[in-house]
Design a protein around this motif. Sequence first.
Motif, short mmCIF file in Angstrom:
data_model
loop_
_atom_site.label_atom_id
_atom_site.label_comp_id
_atom_site.label_asym_id
_atom_site.label_seq_id
_atom_site.Cartn_x
_atom_site.Cartn_y
_atom_site.Cartn_z
N THR A 37 40.63 58.48 46.20
CA THR A 37 41.57 57.34 45.51
C THR A 37 41.16 56.12 45.36
O THR A 37 40.79 55.42 46.48
N TYR A 38 41.32 55.40 44.03
CA TYR A 38 41.07 54.24 43.85
C TYR A 38 42.00 53.31 43.18
O TYR A 38 42.66 54.05 42.27
N ALA A 39 42.28 52.08 43.56
CA ALA A 39 43.14 51.20 42.96
C ALA A 39 42.29 50.20 42.26
O ALA A 39 41.24 49.92 42.75
N LEU A 40 42.76 50.04 41.02
CA LEU A 40 41.97 49.14 40.11
C LEU A 40 42.88 47.85 40.17
O LEU A 40 43.82 48.02 39.34
N LEU A 41 42.52 46.78 40.92
CA LEU A 41 43.44 45.64 40.92
C LEU A 41 42.78 44.44 40.05
O LEU A 41 41.60 44.03 40.39
N GLY A 42 43.69 43.66 39.46
CA GLY A 42 43.31 42.63 38.99
C GLY A 42 44.51 42.05 38.08
O GLY A 42 45.29 42.52 37.83
N PRO A 43 44.03 40.89 37.50
CA PRO A 43 45.29 40.09 36.86
C PRO A 43 45.27 40.70 35.46
O PRO A 43 44.49 41.40 35.16
N GLY A 47 40.60 43.55 32.15
CA GLY A 47 39.63 44.63 31.56
C GLY A 47 39.79 45.91 32.12
O GLY A 47 39.29 46.87 31.98
N LYS A 48 40.96 45.98 33.00
CA LYS A 48 41.41 47.15 33.86
C LYS A 48 41.52 48.32 32.81
O LYS A 48 41.08 49.33 33.14
N THR A 49 42.57 48.13 31.80
CA THR A 49 42.80 49.25 31.12
C THR A 49 41.81 49.82 30.22
O THR A 49 41.48 50.94 29.87
N LYS A 215 37.94 40.94 37.70
CA LYS A 215 38.48 39.63 37.05
C LYS A 215 37.76 39.41 35.97
O LYS A 215 36.40 39.32 36.20
N ASP A 216 38.32 39.07 34.93
CA ASP A 216 37.42 38.40 33.56
C ASP A 216 36.14 39.59 33.31
O ASP A 216 35.35 39.34 32.90
#
Lengths: 360, 291
Positions: A37-43, A47-49, A215-216
Amino acid sequence: MAKIHLNNIAHSYQPNPNGPDDYALKSMEHIWEDGKTYALLGPSGCGKTTLLNIISGLLTPSEGHVLFGDDDVTSLPTEERNIAQVFQFPVIYDTMSVRQNLAFPLKNRGESVEAINARVEEIASMLGLTDQLDSRALNLSSDAKQIISLGRGLVRDDVNAILFDEPLTMIDPHKKWLLRSKLKKLHQEFGFTMVYVTHDQTEAMTFADHVVVMKDGEILQVGTPKELFERPRHTFVGHFIGSPGMNFLPVSLEGNKAKFNGQTIKLNHDYSTDISDNIMLGIRPEYIAVTTPDNGGIIASVTNVEDLGKHKIVRMTIGDHTLSAIVPEETEISTNEVSISFTPENTLIYRNNLLIEKDK
Amino acid sequence: MQKKLNQKAWFLVLPVFLLVAFSAIIPLMTVVNYSVQDSFGNNEFFWVGAEWFSEILNSERFHSALGRQLLFSAIILLIEIPLGIFIALKIPKQGWAVSLCLVLMALPLLIPWNVVGTIWQIFAREDIGLLGYVLAALDVDYNYTQNSTDAWITIIIMDVWHWTSLVVLLCYAGLSSIPDAYYQAAKIDGASRWATFRYIQLPKLKRVLLIAVLLRFMDSFMIYTEPFVVTGGGPGNATTFLSIDLVKMAIGQFDLGPAAAFSLIYFLIVLLLSWVFYTIMTANEGKTNQS
């Protein structure tokens, strides 16, 4: 089941990108191990989506390849990939009953009626939807709708990864916890890879084996929650993870001592002195001890004390710099000047925002 | 105390009541007045009760005009609604072509109705009209002033040209409001193009389609100007729709009583059929909210 390999992936929404600023996703190499399981975390807007949509095939990356195991799937359309995705807003088919909603992906793939019925019943009982199977999906609450969206992914037995794009945004807080534990249970049962996009660090840390901080358009660090907390590799990770985030102070180095504002901070390691770049000292608020000024150490003036009941957050300034410390609830904090000290093994040194790695 | 405040609120809606009274209710009551009396010159009126109503309802003339009108509206709806949805689906979602398409679509809507009639009246003429001339040159037997089928075809094509845009624009607006996630989810669920249309786009269009159907039904059912300009109701009575027949009766023959009864029956039919459409299209919507 297979690992998902992002091989030199980059994506720009502009047809002719020039310069790294035009890329929503900068060139990256990353492997999602099977069954983790991974969590993709960022503001927001990091670019997460975009990354998620590239994995599911909703977007074709401008550069690089997506590999499932050893197969290059870069040009394979979404419906032929073994991927399910749950979106931020629950997507349900308005005119259909819950049963028809769950059966839809199987129907589209031309499976037999008996197989579909059996599978739908199985998934519905697993998700606790059995009682609602024949009611119209449109009239359900949004958490039930989100469970149906998830169910449409689970119902396919070919799925080996499920992607979640901030799936709990629209859900009532008290139901978030229920859904999250349901997801964890399903993961233990099925063992598919899960990638969970969120901007909420608590959600990320409680959900995932591995947290990927972005990030970015860049992946800054991949690690367990503990690694992200103890040894953030980038100052942004230090800021972003933790509440309050890590403190950073500009220092100059002399062997195993850091000089800050005319005061000396002891370090666990020797750093070569020729480093003349932007050097920062990073320390978690949890590792700052606050005592009365007559104890020696660094003198800071207290600006504010937030009492959270289980602990206190002390906001302080040294010269122009602010820093926070978390102290036990019973600690008495003088409203004026305090003396602070850092635990050397948790004091980290950053050069140009990147951690200088030293073995413990 | 509370009650007194409520009473005062009536003064605030009074201007609207007055306006509606003068613009709608009083003229309508005049029509009601005419419909139950026989009038002669010199302002003489005689009470005739429901006589005009039964005369109109039993007249062959009214029946055939009503039949033509129903057929016309049915054809218009059957062509314009599917065609409008189809065109709306084909308009691109983004880029420079969007505004071009929308402007082109909106053009027919901006043309005054009698001008539309005139355009098509000339366009379809055998001697000087491009359409009529080309058809004649191709040896197609086409003459809208003599042949009633040709007259019908001309008027229907004209109406489709004039009003399909309205359906297109409404549907396009409806389609634009569907969030991307629905299409993405449909892809992940492996839905075909048709399934995406059937289970996502059509259900989401339901509300705008209701408006489109009602508007197109009412407008086509009350059509007057365009067929009046193009065919004048002819050849014979082939394109004499209800409104054309009504004007002939009221102004041509000056039969005010029967014409008033005709108007009221006409009005009630429009109201009734609109209600039927609304009820059918909002049936089985249950207690849903607008999401």
